[in-house]
Design a protein around this motif. Structure first.
Motif, PDB file in Angstrom:
ATOM      1  N   ASN A   3     -10.119  -8.092  12.626  1.00  0.00           N
ATOM      2  CA  ASN A   3      -9.076  -9.109  12.590  1.00  0.00           C
ATOM      3  C   ASN A   3      -8.696  -9.420  11.142  1.00  0.00           C
ATOM      4  OD1 ASN A   3      -7.287 -11.083  13.300  1.00  0.00           O
ATOM      5  ND2 ASN A   3      -8.844 -12.630  13.703  1.00  0.00           N
ATOM      6  N   ASN A   4      -7.467  -9.102  10.773  1.00  0.00           N
ATOM      7  CA  ASN A   4      -6.923  -9.393   9.449  1.00  0.00           C
ATOM      8  C   ASN A   4      -7.768  -8.847   8.298  1.00  0.00           C
ATOM      9  OD1 ASN A   4      -5.007 -10.370   7.715  1.00  0.00           O
ATOM     10  ND2 ASN A   4      -5.856 -12.416   7.644  1.00  0.00           N
ATOM     11  N   PRO A   5      -8.029  -7.558   8.254  1.00  0.00           N
ATOM     12  CA  PRO A   5      -8.818  -7.004   7.164  1.00  0.00           C
ATOM     13  C   PRO A   5      -8.048  -7.047   5.842  1.00  0.00           C
ATOM     14  CG  PRO A   5      -7.927  -5.248   8.493  1.00  0.00           C
ATOM     15  CD  PRO A   5      -7.565  -6.540   9.177  1.00  0.00           C
ATOM     16  N   CYS A   6      -8.680  -7.511   4.805  1.00  0.00           N
ATOM     17  CA  CYS A   6      -8.078  -7.558   3.470  1.00  0.00           C
ATOM     18  C   CYS A   6      -9.171  -7.264   2.454  1.00  0.00           C
ATOM     19  CB  CYS A   6      -7.459  -8.928   3.206  1.00  0.00           C
ATOM     20  SG  CYS A   6      -6.699  -9.032   1.573  1.00  0.00           S
ATOM     21  N   ASN A   7      -9.048  -6.165   1.764  1.00  0.00           N
ATOM     22  CA  ASN A   7     -10.054  -5.758   0.793  1.00  0.00           C
ATOM     23  C   ASN A   7      -9.840  -6.492  -0.527  1.00  0.00           C
ATOM     24  OD1 ASN A   7     -12.035  -4.507  -0.636  1.00  0.00           O
ATOM     25  ND2 ASN A   7     -11.114  -2.485  -0.605  1.00  0.00           N
ATOM     26  N   ASN A   8     -10.673  -7.498  -0.790  1.00  0.00           N
ATOM     27  CA  ASN A   8     -10.578  -8.284  -2.023  1.00  0.00           C
ATOM     28  C   ASN A   8     -11.476  -7.766  -3.127  1.00  0.00           C
ATOM     29  OD1 ASN A   8      -8.703 -10.119  -0.967  1.00  0.00           O
ATOM     30  ND2 ASN A   8     -10.335 -11.219   0.073  1.00  0.00           N
ATOM     31  N   ILE A   9     -12.267  -6.723  -2.842  1.00  0.00           N
ATOM     32  CA  ILE A   9     -13.154  -6.163  -3.854  1.00  0.00           C
ATOM     33  C   ILE A   9     -12.319  -5.316  -4.807  1.00  0.00           C
ATOM     34  CG2 ILE A   9     -15.134  -4.661  -4.248  1.00  0.00           C
ATOM     35  CD1 ILE A   9     -16.066  -5.438  -1.402  1.00  0.00           C
ATOM     36  N   SER A  10     -12.411  -5.631  -6.077  1.00  0.00           N
ATOM     37  CA  SER A  10     -11.583  -4.997  -7.098  1.00  0.00           C
ATOM     38  C   SER A  10     -11.736  -3.480  -7.095  1.00  0.00           C
ATOM     39  CB  SER A  10     -11.959  -5.556  -8.467  1.00  0.00           C
ATOM     40  OG  SER A  10     -11.099  -5.055  -9.445  1.00  0.00           O
ATOM     41  N   GLY A  11     -10.669  -2.800  -7.445  1.00  0.00           N
ATOM     42  CA  GLY A  11     -10.664  -1.349  -7.519  1.00  0.00           C
ATOM     43  C   GLY A  11      -9.653  -0.889  -8.552  1.00  0.00           C
ATOM     44  N   SER A  12      -9.293   0.364  -8.507  1.00  0.00           N
ATOM     45  CA  SER A  12      -8.333   0.881  -9.482  1.00  0.00           C
ATOM     46  C   SER A  12      -6.927   1.007  -8.908  1.00  0.00           C
ATOM     47  CB  SER A  12      -8.793   2.243 -10.005  1.00  0.00           C
ATOM     48  OG  SER A  12      -8.914   3.155  -8.931  1.00  0.00           O
ATOM     49  N   ASP A  13      -6.807   1.055  -7.570  1.00  0.00           N
ATOM     50  CA  ASP A  13      -5.498   1.217  -6.928  1.00  0.00           C
ATOM     51  C   ASP A  13      -5.269   0.142  -5.879  1.00  0.00           C
ATOM     52  OD1 ASP A  13      -4.750   3.564  -8.296  1.00  0.00           O
ATOM     53  OD2 ASP A  13      -5.969   4.771  -6.948  1.00  0.00           O
ATOM     54  N   ARG A  14      -3.999  -0.200  -5.653  1.00  0.00           N
ATOM     55  CA  ARG A  14      -3.601  -1.134  -4.601  1.00  0.00           C
ATOM     56  C   ARG A  14      -3.098  -0.353  -3.397  1.00  0.00           C
ATOM     57  NH1 ARG A  14      -4.840  -6.631  -5.135  1.00  0.00           N
ATOM     58  NH2 ARG A  14      -4.580  -7.211  -7.297  1.00  0.00           N
ATOM     59  N   VAL A  15      -3.140  -0.992  -2.233  1.00  0.00           N
ATOM     60  CA  VAL A  15      -2.642  -0.375  -0.998  1.00  0.00           C
ATOM     61  C   VAL A  15      -1.113  -0.402  -0.997  1.00  0.00           C
ATOM     62  CG1 VAL A  15      -2.522  -0.606   1.516  1.00  0.00           C
ATOM     63  CG2 VAL A  15      -4.690  -0.969   0.334  1.00  0.00           C
ATOM     64  N   ILE A  16      -0.532   0.677  -0.552  1.00  0.00           N
ATOM     65  CA  ILE A  16       0.914   0.786  -0.325  1.00  0.00           C
ATOM     66  C   ILE A  16       1.081   1.113   1.146  1.00  0.00           C
ATOM     67  CG2 ILE A  16       3.007   2.055  -0.872  1.00  0.00           C
ATOM     68  CD1 ILE A  16       1.713   2.722  -3.598  1.00  0.00           C
ATOM     69  N   ARG A  17       1.970   0.409   1.845  1.00  0.00           N
ATOM     70  CA  ARG A  17       2.149   0.609   3.287  1.00  0.00           C
ATOM     71  C   ARG A  17       3.591   0.956   3.625  1.00  0.00           C
ATOM     72  NH1 ARG A  17      -1.637  -0.505   6.841  1.00  0.00           N
ATOM     73  NH2 ARG A  17      -3.357  -1.822   6.270  1.00  0.00           N
ATOM     74  N   GLY A  18       3.741   1.452   4.840  1.00  0.00           N
ATOM     75  CA  GLY A  18       5.065   1.753   5.366  1.00  0.00           C
ATOM     76  C   GLY A  18       5.602   3.063   4.829  1.00  0.00           C
ATOM     77  N   GLY A  19       6.885   3.191   4.815  1.00  0.00           N
ATOM     78  CA  GLY A  19       7.532   4.386   4.319  1.00  0.00           C
ATOM     79  C   GLY A  19       8.832   4.002   3.651  1.00  0.00           C
ATOM     80  N   SER A  20       9.536   4.961   3.159  1.00  0.00           N
ATOM     81  CA  SER A  20      10.812   4.657   2.513  1.00  0.00           C
ATOM     82  C   SER A  20      11.849   5.688   2.920  1.00  0.00           C
ATOM     83  CB  SER A  20      10.652   4.653   0.994  1.00  0.00           C
ATOM     84  OG  SER A  20      10.644   5.962   0.477  1.00  0.00           O
ATOM     85  N   TRP A  21      13.063   5.401   2.571  1.00  0.00           N
ATOM     86  CA  TRP A  21      14.173   6.305   2.853  1.00  0.00           C
ATOM     87  C   TRP A  21      13.945   7.657   2.179  1.00  0.00           C
ATOM     88  CZ3 TRP A  21      16.611   8.164  -1.436  1.00  0.00           C
ATOM     89  CH2 TRP A  21      16.359   7.485  -2.625  1.00  0.00           C
ATOM     90  N   TYR A  22      13.087   7.705   1.182  1.00  0.00           N
ATOM     91  CA  TYR A  22      12.853   8.908   0.393  1.00  0.00           C
ATOM     92  C   TYR A  22      11.797   9.829   1.005  1.00  0.00           C
ATOM     93  CZ  TYR A  22      12.047  11.706  -3.807  1.00  0.00           C
ATOM     94  OH  TYR A  22      11.932  12.730  -4.702  1.00  0.00           O
ATOM     95  N   LEU A  23      10.968   9.311   1.924  1.00  0.00           N
ATOM     96  CA  LEU A  23       9.856  10.082   2.476  1.00  0.00           C
ATOM     97  C   LEU A  23      10.182  10.651   3.857  1.00  0.00           C
ATOM     98  CD1 LEU A  23       6.944   7.688   1.487  1.00  0.00           C
ATOM     99  CD2 LEU A  23       7.650   9.774   0.330  1.00  0.00           C
ATOM    100  N   VAL A  24       9.267  11.476   4.369  1.00  0.00           N
ATOM    101  CA  VAL A  24       9.437  12.060   5.696  1.00  0.00           C
ATOM    102  C   VAL A  24       9.308  10.971   6.772  1.00  0.00           C
ATOM    103  CG1 VAL A  24       8.662  14.353   5.021  1.00  0.00           C
ATOM    104  CG2 VAL A  24       6.995  12.677   5.788  1.00  0.00           C
ATOM    105  N   ALA A  25       9.899  11.185   7.933  1.00  0.00           N
ATOM    106  CA  ALA A  25       9.986  10.169   8.986  1.00  0.00           C
ATOM    107  C   ALA A  25       8.619   9.665   9.454  1.00  0.00           C
ATOM    108  CB  ALA A  25      10.778  10.709  10.162  1.00  0.00           C
ATOM    109  N   TRP A  26       7.604  10.524   9.587  1.00  0.00           N
ATOM    110  CA  TRP A  26       6.315  10.080  10.119  1.00  0.00           C
ATOM    111  C   TRP A  26       5.635   9.067   9.210  1.00  0.00           C
ATOM    112  CZ3 TRP A  26       2.225  10.879   6.989  1.00  0.00           C
ATOM    113  CH2 TRP A  26       2.278  11.931   6.096  1.00  0.00           C
ATOM    114  N   SER A  27       6.002   8.994   7.948  1.00  0.00           N
ATOM    115  CA  SER A  27       5.377   8.037   7.035  1.00  0.00           C
ATOM    116  C   SER A  27       6.015   6.649   7.120  1.00  0.00           C
ATOM    117  CB  SER A  27       5.449   8.540   5.596  1.00  0.00           C
ATOM    118  OG  SER A  27       6.783   8.466   5.116  1.00  0.00           O
TER     119      SER A  27
END
Length: 72
Positions: free
Chosen positions: A24-48
Motif C-alpha cells: 500500500n503506497n510504496p515510496c522509497n525514501n532511502i537515498s540513492g543516485s537515481d530518481r524514479v521516472i514513470r509513465g511514457g511520453s510521446w517520444y517513446l514506444v506505446a507499451w511504455s
C-alpha cells in the motif's frame, strides 16, 4: 498525463524495491543516485505509456520528454 511526458517521482530508484516494499503506497525514501521516472511520453514506444512503467534518471537530469505533476 500518461503519454504526454515521462513523470519525475519523489522515490529513489531501487530495482528490487517493489519486491521488499509495502503493497500500500510504496515510496522509497532511502537515498540513492537515481530518481524514479514513470509513465511514457510521446517520444517513446506505446507499451511504455503505462502508469506502471518505471525507469530511472539522475536527479539533475533533463530531457524534452520529461516533466513532473503538481497536485494541490
Amino acid at each position: 498525463m500518461s503519454g504526454n511526458v515521462l513523470e519525475w517521482c519523489q522515490d529513489w530508484y531501487d530495482k528490487e524495491y517493489y519486491s521488499k516494499s509495502p503493497s500500500n503506497n510504496p515510496c522509497n525514501n532511502i537515498s540513492g543516485s537515481d530518481r524514479v521516472i514513470r509513465g511514457g511520453s510521446w517520444y517513446l514506444v506505446a507499451w511504455s505509456c503505462r502508469v506502471a512503467y518505471r525507469h530511472c534518471g539522475a536527479p539533475d537530469g533533463s530531457d524534452f520528454s520529461l516533466g513532473l505533476r503538481l497536485a494541490l
